[in-house]
Design an enzyme around this catalytic site. Structure first.
Site, PDB file in Angstrom:
ATOM      1  N   GLU A 181      17.001 -14.671   5.650  1.00  0.00           N
ATOM      2  CA  GLU A 181      17.120 -13.506   6.516  1.00  0.00           C
ATOM      3  C   GLU A 181      16.335 -12.386   5.826  1.00  0.00           C
ATOM      4  O   GLU A 181      16.579 -12.101   4.647  1.00  0.00           O
ATOM      5  CB  GLU A 181      18.594 -13.117   6.647  1.00  0.00           C
ATOM      6  CG  GLU A 181      18.778 -11.982   7.623  1.00  0.00           C
ATOM      7  CD  GLU A 181      20.245 -11.571   7.783  1.00  0.00           C
ATOM      8  OE1 GLU A 181      21.136 -12.249   7.251  1.00  0.00           O
ATOM      9  OE2 GLU A 181      20.464 -10.553   8.463  1.00  0.00           O
ATOM     10  N   ARG A 228      25.941 -23.595  -3.932  1.00  0.00           N
ATOM     11  CA  ARG A 228      25.034 -22.492  -4.231  1.00  0.00           C
ATOM     12  C   ARG A 228      24.979 -22.269  -5.739  1.00  0.00           C
ATOM     13  O   ARG A 228      25.864 -22.688  -6.481  1.00  0.00           O
ATOM     14  CB  ARG A 228      25.465 -21.227  -3.503  1.00  0.00           C
ATOM     15  CG  ARG A 228      26.786 -20.659  -3.984  1.00  0.00           C
ATOM     16  CD  ARG A 228      27.329 -19.597  -3.036  1.00  0.00           C
ATOM     17  NE  ARG A 228      26.496 -18.416  -2.976  1.00  0.00           N
ATOM     18  CZ  ARG A 228      25.835 -18.020  -1.883  1.00  0.00           C
ATOM     19  NH1 ARG A 228      25.897 -18.706  -0.777  1.00  0.00           N
ATOM     20  NH2 ARG A 228      25.136 -16.924  -1.906  1.00  0.00           N
ATOM     21  N   LYS A 284      22.916  -9.930  -1.676  1.00  0.00           N
ATOM     22  CA  LYS A 284      21.875  -8.960  -1.345  1.00  0.00           C
ATOM     23  C   LYS A 284      22.465  -7.575  -1.126  1.00  0.00           C
ATOM     24  O   LYS A 284      21.808  -6.573  -1.397  1.00  0.00           O
ATOM     25  CB  LYS A 284      21.099  -9.422  -0.108  1.00  0.00           C
ATOM     26  CG  LYS A 284      20.093 -10.516  -0.442  1.00  0.00           C
ATOM     27  CD  LYS A 284      19.237 -10.867   0.752  1.00  0.00           C
ATOM     28  CE  LYS A 284      19.729 -12.120   1.402  1.00  0.00           C
ATOM     29  NZ  LYS A 284      18.917 -12.573   2.529  1.00  0.00           N
TER      30      LYS A 284
HETATM   31  P1  ATP Z   1      23.197 -13.207   0.434  1.00  0.00           P
HETATM   32  O1  ATP Z   1      24.582 -13.732   0.508  1.00  0.00           O
HETATM   33  O2  ATP Z   1      22.779 -12.788  -0.931  1.00  0.00           O
HETATM   34  O3  ATP Z   1      22.863 -12.186   1.474  1.00  0.00           O
HETATM   35  P2  ATP Z   1      22.196 -15.239   2.095  1.00  0.00           P
HETATM   36  O4  ATP Z   1      22.692 -16.614   1.919  1.00  0.00           O
HETATM   37  O5  ATP Z   1      22.785 -14.486   3.217  1.00  0.00           O
HETATM   38  O6  ATP Z   1      22.293 -14.471   0.723  1.00  0.00           O
HETATM   39  P3  ATP Z   1      19.759 -15.941   3.301  1.00  0.00           P
HETATM   40  O7  ATP Z   1      18.545 -15.135   3.446  1.00  0.00           O
HETATM   41  O8  ATP Z   1      20.524 -16.292   4.526  1.00  0.00           O
HETATM   42  O9  ATP Z   1      20.637 -15.202   2.256  1.00  0.00           O
HETATM   43  O10 ATP Z   1      19.460 -17.272   2.487  1.00  0.00           O
HETATM   44  C1  ATP Z   1      18.388 -18.124   2.769  1.00  0.00           C
HETATM   45  C2  ATP Z   1      18.701 -19.484   2.244  1.00  0.00           C
HETATM   46  O11 ATP Z   1      18.942 -19.438   0.846  1.00  0.00           O
HETATM   47  C3  ATP Z   1      19.946 -20.058   2.875  1.00  0.00           C
HETATM   48  O12 ATP Z   1      19.662 -21.388   3.285  1.00  0.00           O
HETATM   49  C4  ATP Z   1      20.975 -20.016   1.807  1.00  0.00           C
HETATM   50  O13 ATP Z   1      21.848 -21.092   1.915  1.00  0.00           O
HETATM   51  C5  ATP Z   1      20.132 -20.098   0.535  1.00  0.00           C
HETATM   52  N1  ATP Z   1      20.812 -19.410  -0.556  1.00  0.00           N
HETATM   53  C6  ATP Z   1      21.222 -18.121  -0.582  1.00  0.00           C
HETATM   54  N2  ATP Z   1      21.857 -17.844  -1.732  1.00  0.00           N
HETATM   55  C7  ATP Z   1      21.839 -18.979  -2.472  1.00  0.00           C
HETATM   56  C8  ATP Z   1      22.340 -19.353  -3.762  1.00  0.00           C
HETATM   57  N3  ATP Z   1      22.996 -18.477  -4.538  1.00  0.00           N
HETATM   58  N4  ATP Z   1      22.139 -20.621  -4.190  1.00  0.00           N
HETATM   59  C9  ATP Z   1      21.474 -21.492  -3.424  1.00  0.00           C
HETATM   60  N5  ATP Z   1      20.983 -21.226  -2.215  1.00  0.00           N
HETATM   61  C10 ATP Z   1      21.167 -19.989  -1.726  1.00  0.00           C
HETATM   62 MG    MG Z   2      22.708 -15.881   5.099  1.00  0.00          MG
END
Ligand code: ATP
Ligand code: MG
Length: 553
Positions: free
Chosen positions: A35, A261, A271
């Site tokens: 995102e 994760r 984020k």
């Molecule tokens: P945040 O919780 O920090 O906002 P998010 O998961 O909402 O992170 P996205 O932009 O949706 O952020 O993530 C893109 C991809 O990265 C998703 O497929 C998510 O599963 C993966 N991802 C995000 N954080 C992690 C992590 N800590 N370890 C592994 N994969 C991750």
């Molecule tokens: Mg997300």
């Protein structure tokens, strides 16, 4: 390079191998779906290495898809930084760059289809009412009074939502599934909400925007994704992911897999928290070298190889666990130990005069860049009567066992001669301003008979020839392994950066370019700052100390 490490377990590799072997798929298609509401962090790197890595290993492809369904939090700056981060890590999406927002029309058509099938309805309940109607894990939800609307009425209202007739929050479109389902995600989840805001990618065409859960699986289906890999918190969403695919005329069927994760100690990775650090000025930006963002660790001096090797080392599993920050740090040490040229830099200079070395003369000493890698070559380092050494390499009254310079004692200068300290000069406060020495011309490194043993070796630069530089000593951003809770910011490390303005570098470093990496002998690994370094006014960042200083604490 020798950064290649043993590949740790990865259960998804096994699944992909089996799917290819059984003929379930001829080729695999994965995607990385960020995102664009912030910079990517090291957790995302795990997901990137996994998705792009599997596609590469098995001759498939991996899409970069911006999951841009929420127009309010998303920005173009983030889109650019995300692309740069993926490229920097060494992966390529080729021509497969997509935006969920480009599927809005198809998603809308499919939503109308569900309405016509009696499987979606327009609800007038307010957001908080929807929440209370949802029930709890132990109690079933309550049906909305609007759940029984006819398909025709729903279609009319949904079209008027799209046309912008209603204000934000007045109505939503919900899937009609089961308000008593033990899985909360199936209790008539919201598919669309009204947001009167333009979208950074598709402009002001829309007044309604799809929810992630509705957009995601359908985007996978549109793109022909075979393995839709996400983190474990989406496990409970999987029945909903499948419900949409079961009830829509999608062209093909992706399958969702979940993995654990990455959680890293001494860091925050949400984020929201990273944005707060940026907004509050606790760091200089998303790419501050202390941030766990990919752009931050890049500026810190990490190599893409080190990050990829880190991701290989930690493996891919299905149980949540914490990875210690020292493992990430060790990955960059291992990589840079192999390839970083060794050079000399004096961070806190103390003047040293060699009394028996002629005033105007100087000589150039050839010193190899790497003790075990002659192929990296050597550079010439000028040597003369006046040098700088590290302030703490001299002690007037040393404790027992001190292996550096003190009055009457001998020391070897790295790649040069043996010196003996014969006196000091001090200022009015008694602080040593100059160390006076004599040198033994017979002891030049490499000369026959030069192996005479002394108790220590220190680094140095020529006072006259050295170049001035700013050096930023970075350390961990948090002092607590798990900075959680409301007061998470209280665990910020007050000593996470120390800026030294008056460092002296050997002259070969005057030619260093942005992002060049070195080992400063006896100090650690350093790189030329990507943003602030200028010709004639270099800025170096400490990537890592030579040894882990945290684990023992
Ligand atoms: P945040 O919780 O920090 O906002 P998010 O998961 O909402 O992170 P996205 O932009 O949706 O952020 O993530 C893109 C991809 O990265 C998703 O497929 C998510 O599963 C993966 N991802 C995000 N954080 C992690 C992590 N800590 N370890 C592994 N994969 C991750
Ligand atoms: Mg997300």
């Amino acid at each position: 390079m020798s950064t290649e490490t043993h590949q740790a377990a990865n259960f998804l590799r096994t699944i992909v191998q089996e799917d290819l072997k059984s003929g379930k798929h001829e080729t695999i298609v994965t995607r990385f779906p960020p995102e664009p509401n912030g910079y990517l962090h090291i957790g995302h790197a795990k997901s990137i290495c996994l998705n792009f890595g599997l596609a590469k290993e098995f001759g498939g492809r991996c899409h970069l898809r911006f999951d841009d369904t929420n127009p309010v939090k998303e920005e173009t700056e983030y889109i650019e930084s995300i692309k740069e981060s993926v490229r920097w890590l060494g992966f390529s999406w080729g021509s497969h760059l997509y935006y969920a927002s480009e599927y809005f029309e198809q998603l809308y058509q499919w939503a109308e289809y569900l309405v016509q099938q009696g499987k979606a309805y327009v609800d007038d309940l307010a957001a908080d009412e929807i929440r209370t109607h949802r029930g709890t894990l132990t109690e079933p939800g309550k049906e909305s009074p609007y759940r029984g609307r006819s398909a025709d009425e729903n279609l009319d209202l949904f079209r008027r939502m799209r046309a912008g007739e209603f204000p934000d929050g007045a109505k939503v479109l919900r899937a009609k599934i089961d308000m008593a389902s033990p899985n909360m995600n199936l209790r008539d989840p919201v598919m669309y909400r009204i947001i009167h805001a333009p979208h950074p990618h598709v402009g002001d065409a829309w007044r309604i925007y799809p929810m992630y859960d509705y957009a995601h699986g359908q985007s996978d289906a549109i793109e022909g994704v075979t393995h839709s890999i996400c983190t474990l918190e989406f496990e409970d969403h999987k029945p909903l992911y499948e419900w949409f695919l079961d009830n829509l005329p999608v062209p093909q069927r992706p399958r969702q897999y979940e993995f654990a994760r990455l959680n890293l100690t001494y860091a925050v990775m949400s984020k929201r928290k990273l944005l707060q650090l940026v907004k509050d000025g606790d760091v200089s930006g998303w790419d501050d070298p202390r941030m766990p963002t990919i752009m931050g660790i890049r500026r810190r001096g990490y190599t893409p190889e080190a990050v990829r090797s880190f991701c290989d080392t930690i493996g891919v599993g299905r149980s949540d666990s914490w990875i210690d920050m020292s493992i990430l740090e060790e990955s960059v040490r291992q990589d840079l130990n192999e390839r970083a040229p060794r050079v000399m830099a004096v961070l806190r200079p103390l003047r040293l005069v060699i009394e028996n070395y002629p005033e105007v003369e100087s000589e150039e000493l050839s010193i190899p860049y790497h003790p075990q890698k002659p192929e990296l070559g050597a550079r010439l380092v000028p040597f003369c009567r006046e040098l700088f050494i590290e302030r703490d390499d001299f002690m007037e009254e040393p404790p027992k066992g001190f292996k550096r310079l003190s009055p009457g004692e001998e020391i070897r200068l790295r790649g040069a001669y043996i010196l003996r300290c014969v006196g000091v000069e001090k200022d009015a406060d008694g602080t040593v301003t100059t160390v006076r020495c004599t040198y033994d011309p017979e002891t030049r490194s490499g000369l026959p008979g030069s192996e005479r043993k002394v108790k220590g070796v220190i680094h140095w630069v020529s006072a006259r020839h050295s170049v001035a530089a700013e050096v930023r000593l970075y350390d961990r951003l948090f002092t607590d392994p798990n900075p959680a809770g409301d007061d998470w910011k209280e665990h910020l490390n007050p000593a996470s950066v120390e800026v030294l303005h008056d460092c002296r570098l050997e002259p070969s470093l005057a030619a260093a370019q942005a992002e060049d990496r070195f080992q400063f002998e006896r100090q650690g690994y350093f790189c030329v700052d990507l943003k602030d370094s200028r010709p004639g006014a270099p800025v170096f960042n400490r990537t890592a100390t030579l040894r882990d200083s945290w684990t023992k604490k």
